[in-house]
Write a protein that holds these residues in place. Sequence first.
Motif: not given
Length: 108
Positions: A25-41
């Motif tokens: 959820t916090a990764c989705l709020s980061e400014s660089n969400v696309s770079q966080m995609a693998e972390c979210i998965r």
Amino acid sequence: MAHQQYQSCIDACDACAAACNHCATACLSESNVSQMAECIRQDMDCSDVCRVASAVMARGSRNIKDICGLCASLCEACAAECDNHQHEHCKQCADACRSCAKECRAMA
């Protein structure tokens, strides 16, 4: 009750699932969400398997060793991914994942 012998691992799985959900959820709020995609998965996969592992231990399933082995592997992968990021939520998630992996390895 079957779950008492697994309680520390159940607790670690529940804490890890919560940390992973928070991290995603916090990764989705980061400014660089696309770079966080693998972390979210990784967070979502890890959280789901942690919940399953907790449930099978609570009911004393005969599949505990297999599921805990899978859970440990996914927790290790999630921790490794979170270690790639400097966000505090990723650091906390990685710690929870490593703790859960250790407990699950002991079960497997």
